[in-house]
Design an enzyme around this catalytic site. Structure first.
Site, mmCIF file in Angstrom:
data_model
loop_
_atom_site.group_PDB
_atom_site.id
_atom_site.type_symbol
_atom_site.label_atom_id
_atom_site.label_comp_id
_atom_site.label_asym_id
_atom_site.label_seq_id
_atom_site.Cartn_x
_atom_site.Cartn_y
_atom_site.Cartn_z
ATOM 1 N N CYS A 1 -71.001 -33.519 -63.824
ATOM 2 C CA CYS A 1 -71.726 -34.354 -64.792
ATOM 3 C C CYS A 1 -71.230 -34.083 -66.217
ATOM 4 O O CYS A 1 -71.114 -35.007 -67.032
ATOM 5 C CB CYS A 1 -73.228 -34.085 -64.708
ATOM 6 S SG CYS A 1 -73.929 -34.460 -63.093
HETATM 7 C C1 BEZ Z 1 -72.226 -31.570 -60.625
HETATM 8 O O1 BEZ Z 1 -72.314 -32.353 -61.558
HETATM 9 O O2 BEZ Z 1 -71.295 -30.783 -60.539
HETATM 10 C C2 BEZ Z 1 -73.267 -31.551 -59.552
HETATM 11 C C3 BEZ Z 1 -74.546 -32.041 -59.795
HETATM 12 C C4 BEZ Z 1 -75.507 -32.014 -58.797
HETATM 13 C C5 BEZ Z 1 -75.189 -31.512 -57.553
HETATM 14 C C6 BEZ Z 1 -73.907 -31.044 -57.310
HETATM 15 C C7 BEZ Z 1 -72.952 -31.070 -58.311
#
Ligand code: BEZ
Length: 211
Positions: free
Chosen positions: A45
């Protein structure tokens, strides 16, 4: 209920990092991209939001407003934004919706409990000036989105809203386009002065009309 192509995008009022937003009013006569991410302070994210911030001039050029969403509170969005700016070498320059009660996430069916419990997946909604949903995408938490592809789809959506054309596989701005089958051969000179190539009766291509 899922939000489908052609539906009016559900309207909402939300608290964002740039103040209160009334969605339809905020879109005004522009296009919009509403996209969700699963969670603040997570790695994929962080890269996604930095990428959108860097691409903001490209969205602006296309008359598109961009807005992000997760179920995290505003205080987390604000704190996390500092990390995004620091690590992605950018300045987050678009609003982030705080949706802790999940009302907007539910209205847009952004929570897919069999994939990710109680968090939004990576949803994208492109909304036109008529407030109708023009495109939807859904990615899992593990796969960061390609925002160049979202810009490419916007180029196609905007072009095909103005001319009687469709865009072929892997089309990009400037490539030849397909004449809709609703256009008769005899209408081509008036509608497509650059002419068309008839590969099959149902497959006619023409140079991009606005180039
Ligand atoms: C991420 O943005 O890396 C992420 C967010 C939620 C669950 C798994 C990964």
């Amino acid at each position: 209920m899922a939000v489908r192509l052609g539906d009016i995008a559900p309207d909402f009022t939300a608290e964002t990092t740039e103040g209160q937003v009334k969605f339809h009013e905020w879109i005004g006569d522009k296009w919009a991209v509403l996209f969700s991410h699963p969670k603040d302070f997570t790695p994929v994210c962080t890269t996604e939001l930095g990428t959108v911030a860097r691409l903001k001039p490209e969205f602006d050029k296309r008359n598109v407003r961009v807005i992000g969403l997760s179920v995290d509170p505003l205080s987390d969005h604000r704190e996390w934004t500092k990390d995004i700016n620091e690590t992605q070498n950018t300045t987050v320059n678009f609003p982030l919706i705080a949706d802790p009660d999940r009302k907007i996430a539910q209205a847009y069916d952004m929570i897919h409990p069999n994939a990710l419990d109680n968090l939004t997946v990576r949803s994208v909604f492109v909304v036109g000036p008529d407030k109708k949903v023009k495109l939807t995408l859904t990615y899992p938490a593990s796969t960061g989105r390609n925002f160049d592809e979202i810009l490419r789809t916007i180029d196609s959506l905007q072009l095909t809203s103005r001319f009687q054309v469709a865009t072929p596989a892997n089309w990009k701005d400037g490539d030849d386009v397909i004449v809709l089958n609703s256009v008769k051969d005899e209408e081509i000179p008036a509608k497509f002065p650059k002419g068309a190539t008839k590969i099959k009766p149902y497959l006619r291509t023409t140079p991009q009309p606005d180039k």
